[in-house]
Design an enzyme around this catalytic site. Sequence first.
Site, PDB file in Angstrom:
ATOM      1  N   THR A 238     -41.185 -10.401 -65.156  1.00  0.00           N
ATOM      2  CA  THR A 238     -42.152 -10.306 -66.242  1.00  0.00           C
ATOM      3  C   THR A 238     -42.823 -11.640 -66.528  1.00  0.00           C
ATOM      4  O   THR A 238     -44.023 -11.697 -66.813  1.00  0.00           O
ATOM      5  CB  THR A 238     -41.465  -9.798 -67.524  1.00  0.00           C
ATOM      6  OG1 THR A 238     -40.956  -8.482 -67.286  1.00  0.00           O
ATOM      7  CG2 THR A 238     -42.427  -9.759 -68.694  1.00  0.00           C
TER       8      THR A 238
ATOM      9  N   SER B 125     -37.626  -7.540 -60.925  1.00  0.00           N
ATOM     10  CA  SER B 125     -36.199  -7.751 -60.670  1.00  0.00           C
ATOM     11  C   SER B 125     -35.448  -6.449 -60.439  1.00  0.00           C
ATOM     12  O   SER B 125     -34.299  -6.470 -59.985  1.00  0.00           O
ATOM     13  CB  SER B 125     -35.548  -8.549 -61.795  1.00  0.00           C
ATOM     14  OG  SER B 125     -35.399  -7.782 -62.966  1.00  0.00           O
TER      15      SER B 125
ATOM     16  N   THR C 270     -35.911 -10.043 -66.145  1.00  0.00           N
ATOM     17  CA  THR C 270     -34.747  -9.927 -67.026  1.00  0.00           C
ATOM     18  C   THR C 270     -33.807  -8.783 -66.676  1.00  0.00           C
ATOM     19  O   THR C 270     -32.618  -8.837 -66.989  1.00  0.00           O
ATOM     20  CB  THR C 270     -35.201  -9.750 -68.484  1.00  0.00           C
ATOM     21  OG1 THR C 270     -36.011  -8.578 -68.590  1.00  0.00           O
ATOM     22  CG2 THR C 270     -35.987 -10.955 -68.967  1.00  0.00           C
ATOM     23  N   ASP C 271     -34.319  -7.729 -66.018  1.00  0.00           N
ATOM     24  CA  ASP C 271     -33.509  -6.522 -65.861  1.00  0.00           C
ATOM     25  C   ASP C 271     -32.238  -6.739 -65.039  1.00  0.00           C
ATOM     26  O   ASP C 271     -31.202  -6.138 -65.324  1.00  0.00           O
ATOM     27  CB  ASP C 271     -34.340  -5.396 -65.249  1.00  0.00           C
ATOM     28  CG  ASP C 271     -35.366  -4.849 -66.228  1.00  0.00           C
ATOM     29  OD1 ASP C 271     -35.265  -5.178 -67.424  1.00  0.00           O
ATOM     30  OD2 ASP C 271     -36.269  -4.109 -65.796  1.00  0.00           O
TER      31      ASP C 271
END
Length: 335
Positions: A14, A56, A87-88
């Site tokens: 992101t 990710s 972030t995932d």
Amino acid sequence: MSKKKILFITTGGTIASVRTDQGLRPVLTSEELLAHLPGLASLCQPETLALCSIDSTDMSPAHWLDMARAIEDNYDRYDGFILCHGTDTLAYSAAALSYLVQNADKPIILTGSQQPISGQITDAKKNLRDSVLCALDPGSRGVMVVFGGLVIAGTRAKKNKTISYDAFASVNFPHLAQVQGDRLVRYIETPRPTGPVLFSHKLDQKVFLLKLTPGMAPDLLPAIFRLYDCVIVESFGAGGIPQALMDGFAQGLGRYEETRKVLILTTQVTYEGSDVGIYEVGRRVRDRFAFLEAHDMTIEAAVTKSMWLLAQNCPTFEALQRQFYWQINFDTFYH
């Protein structure tokens, strides 16, 4: 005094995304990403390495090995490393790097953002700047996650919010430090390693994470043990296996020295960990077949540690135990 050299390793996510008709997509180059921090050169000597540019969700163990290799190839040239990541699966990557790069006396920081750095409202600039401040601190070493003002040990991070800026928590261990304005407030000192930095180059992906649900039938167990060498069971509460599944696990595991099959018990409960000795449902597992227990590890750490552990090719279950529980002790500080 010369400024510290920091290598920014970009992977997409992101933080490097822009809005398209198909949704957010990581397209910014590493140079374009850092251009959003015009004061960066006054803090350090930044250089960039673009490793990949993916969401990710598409991150894999092969990418973790690429990250570790990039750090190894550049370890002597830089004072610290900041990996920009989606972030995932960031917590998985942080845990994996904690096993692939051990005894690091330099900071290896993973960060990202909930909003793109190119957006008018974004947490990306703060997270990147906080990461730099953490990397410049003389007490920073080893793998860490810097996000939402917190510094979290690499094996303890978990994403627990999908939208909010304070997306990551430190599970079953206090966060190491907090960034307040322009200063880092450290709560826990990271011990200096007693030996040289160690890099691992292999992961074995034959790890299956099985989340128990009430009434689960044993029919799927033969297929799981045929395809995978390690089964991590996310059990209920303090840990155990339903009676209906016991025979299936016993048959699938066999003797480790003959089958090389590994069972690791953990819990679906995020905080406080497992203890299979408390209830009869756990003790019957302990009495019937050999297994390892993840105790208070995060699922992300348990999965990535298992991949690292399988790659060690331990010849006996006792050797496997020693390696795993030595790593548990190694992790005690970091988780």
